[in-house]
Design an enzyme around this catalytic site. Structure first.
Site, mmCIF file in Angstrom:
data_model
loop_
_atom_site.group_PDB
_atom_site.id
_atom_site.type_symbol
_atom_site.label_atom_id
_atom_site.label_comp_id
_atom_site.label_asym_id
_atom_site.label_seq_id
_atom_site.Cartn_x
_atom_site.Cartn_y
_atom_site.Cartn_z
ATOM 1 N N ASN A 1 -7.637 65.293 17.186
ATOM 2 C CA ASN A 1 -6.518 64.924 17.878
ATOM 3 C C ASN A 1 -6.458 63.287 17.696
ATOM 4 O OD1 ASN A 1 -6.455 67.370 19.059
ATOM 5 N ND2 ASN A 1 -5.633 66.379 21.034
ATOM 6 N N ASN A 2 -5.184 62.816 17.231
ATOM 7 C CA ASN A 2 -4.904 61.364 16.992
ATOM 8 C C ASN A 2 -4.724 60.683 18.351
ATOM 9 O OD1 ASN A 2 -3.892 60.983 13.571
ATOM 10 N ND2 ASN A 2 -5.377 62.317 14.291
ATOM 11 N N THR B 1 -3.931 70.320 10.737
ATOM 12 C CA THR B 1 -4.410 70.268 11.923
ATOM 13 C C THR B 1 -5.842 71.092 12.153
ATOM 14 O OG1 THR B 1 -4.162 70.516 14.361
ATOM 15 C CG2 THR B 1 -2.847 71.790 12.767
ATOM 16 N N ASP B 2 -6.763 70.554 13.070
ATOM 17 C CA ASP B 2 -7.740 71.505 13.197
ATOM 18 C C ASP B 2 -7.496 72.785 14.087
ATOM 19 O OD1 ASP B 2 -7.426 70.195 15.847
ATOM 20 O OD2 ASP B 2 -9.273 69.282 15.967
ATOM 21 N N GLU B 3 -6.236 72.861 14.567
ATOM 22 C CA GLU B 3 -5.800 74.020 15.310
ATOM 23 C C GLU B 3 -5.848 75.105 14.478
ATOM 24 O OE1 GLU B 3 -2.664 73.543 18.335
ATOM 25 O OE2 GLU B 3 -2.648 71.515 18.029
ATOM 26 N N TYR C 1 2.503 77.689 17.129
ATOM 27 C CA TYR C 1 2.542 76.383 16.389
ATOM 28 C C TYR C 1 1.633 76.284 15.307
ATOM 29 C CZ TYR C 1 1.214 71.560 15.621
ATOM 30 O OH TYR C 1 0.955 70.457 15.183
ATOM 31 N N SER C 2 0.189 76.544 15.900
ATOM 32 C CA SER C 2 -0.763 76.462 14.824
ATOM 33 C C SER C 2 -0.866 77.749 13.921
ATOM 34 C CB SER C 2 -2.077 76.718 15.740
ATOM 35 O OG SER C 2 -2.234 77.926 16.380
ATOM 36 N N LYS D 1 1.488 76.111 11.197
ATOM 37 C CA LYS D 1 0.641 75.128 10.590
ATOM 38 C C LYS D 1 -0.166 75.683 9.391
ATOM 39 C CE LYS D 1 0.345 71.227 11.028
ATOM 40 N NZ LYS D 1 1.234 69.951 10.316
ATOM 41 N N ARG E 1 -1.834 75.793 30.258
ATOM 42 C CA ARG E 1 -0.863 76.370 29.359
ATOM 43 C C ARG E 1 -1.283 77.698 28.554
ATOM 44 N NH1 ARG E 1 -1.396 71.235 25.437
ATOM 45 N NH2 ARG E 1 -2.515 72.299 23.504
ATOM 46 N N TYR F 1 -3.999 69.903 32.658
ATOM 47 C CA TYR F 1 -3.729 71.523 32.603
ATOM 48 C C TYR F 1 -5.254 71.878 33.070
ATOM 49 C CZ TYR F 1 0.319 71.290 29.600
ATOM 50 O OH TYR F 1 1.561 71.349 29.151
#
Length: 225
Positions: free
Chosen positions: A63-64, A6-8, A34-35, A38, A157, A91
Site C-alpha cells: 500500500n502506497n 500489486t501485492d493483492e 480487481y486483484s 491485476k 467489505r 471496515y
C-alpha cells in the site's frame, strides 16, 4: 515495458502467522475481481516476454501513501474528515494489516528496476511497515490532535484480505534498493503536505476538478463560434 502491479495478486496472509511474507515465488491467489484483473495483466506481460521477446519487468508493491494521494484513499480520507471533525469509517474491526510504502520509495524502486532490473523478472517492493488499519487511523488522529471518538465501525467489505506483507529482499540484494522512509518518518511528512495543500484536495472532494475539461475546451469552443 514495466508493469506496476500489486501485492493483492498474492491474496492474503493469516494474522496469526507474522513470520510469513509474500516473495516473488508466492503463487498468485487473488480474492477479488480487481486483484484478479491485476494478476491477469501480469500474466499477459509475462506471456509477451516469453512468446515475443518483449523486454518486460514487473513490480508488486504494498500500500502506497504520501503527497497527491487521491482523497478517497484511507490516509487522505482520515486527514480530510478529521480536519472537519467528521466521522472516520473503519471496515470491520480495523484489524486488517497492510505494509505501508511511501510513494517516493516506490518511485525510486520503479526507476531502479527500469534501469537495472533483469528482463523478465518480478520484484517485490515493500517497506516492512506493517500496521493495522485501526493503528493507522489512530496515528493520524493523534498527529492532528483529534479524538478517537471520531472513529465509527462499518460493515466489512466483501473479500477483504486480512494481511499483506512483502519481502523485498530480492530488490534490496540484487539492485541495492533501500527505502528512505519508515512509516514513523513518512506519515508526519504526508500529513504536513495535506495541511499545506488543502486547496488541492478540497477541489477534488468538491468535484470542481471535474469541470476542468468543460471550462477549458467545451465552453471555450462555444465562445469562439
Amino acid at each position: 515495458y514495466h508493469q506496476v502491479s500489486t501485492d493483492e495478486v498474492y491474496g492474503d496472509l493469516p494474522l496469526d502467522r507474522p513470520d510469513l511474507f509474500f516473495t516473488e515465488t508466492t503463487p498468485l491467489h487473488t480474492s477479488s475481481p480487481y486483484s484478479s484483473a491485476k494478476a491477469a495483466a501480469d500474466l499477459f506481460v509475462q506471456a509477451y516476454n516469453r512468446t515475443y521477446g518483449l523486454p518486460t519487468t514487473i513490480s508488486r508493491c504494498s500500500n502506497n501513501y504520501g503527497p497527491y494521494h487521491f482523497p478517497e484513499k484511507l490516509i487522505p480520507l482520515i486527514i480530510s474528515r478529521a480536519l472537519n471533525d467528521e466521522t472516520i469509517p473503519v471496515y470491520g474491526t480495523g484489524e486488517n494489516v497492510r505494509d505501508w510504502l511511501h510513494v517516493y520509495d516506490h518511485c525510486t524502486a520503479i526507476d531502479l528496476i527500469i534501469r537495472n532490473g533483469k528482463v523478465g523478472e518480478v520484484y517485490n517492493v515493500g517497506g516492512h511497515n506493517e500496521r493495522t488499519n485501526l493503528e493507522v487511523v489512530k496515528t493520524v488522529l493523534n498527529a492532528l490532535n483529534k479524538p478517537e471518538s471520531l472513529i465509527t465501525y462499518v460493515s466489512d467489505r466483501k473479500g477483504h484480505d486480512m494481511r499483506y506483507a512483502i519481502d523485498p529482499t530480492k530488490l534490496e540484494t540484487e539492485l541495492g534498493w533501500e527505502p528512505k522512509y519508515t512509516f514513523d518518518t513518512g506519515i508526519p511528512q504526508t500529513i504536513q503536505w495535506y495541511l499545506d495543500n488543502k486547496e488541492w484536495w478540497e477541489n477534488i472532494i468538491s468535484g470542481d476538478y471535474q469541470n476542468y475539461f468543460k471550462e477549458m475546451y467545451v465552453d471555450k469552443g462555444r465562445a469562439e463560434e
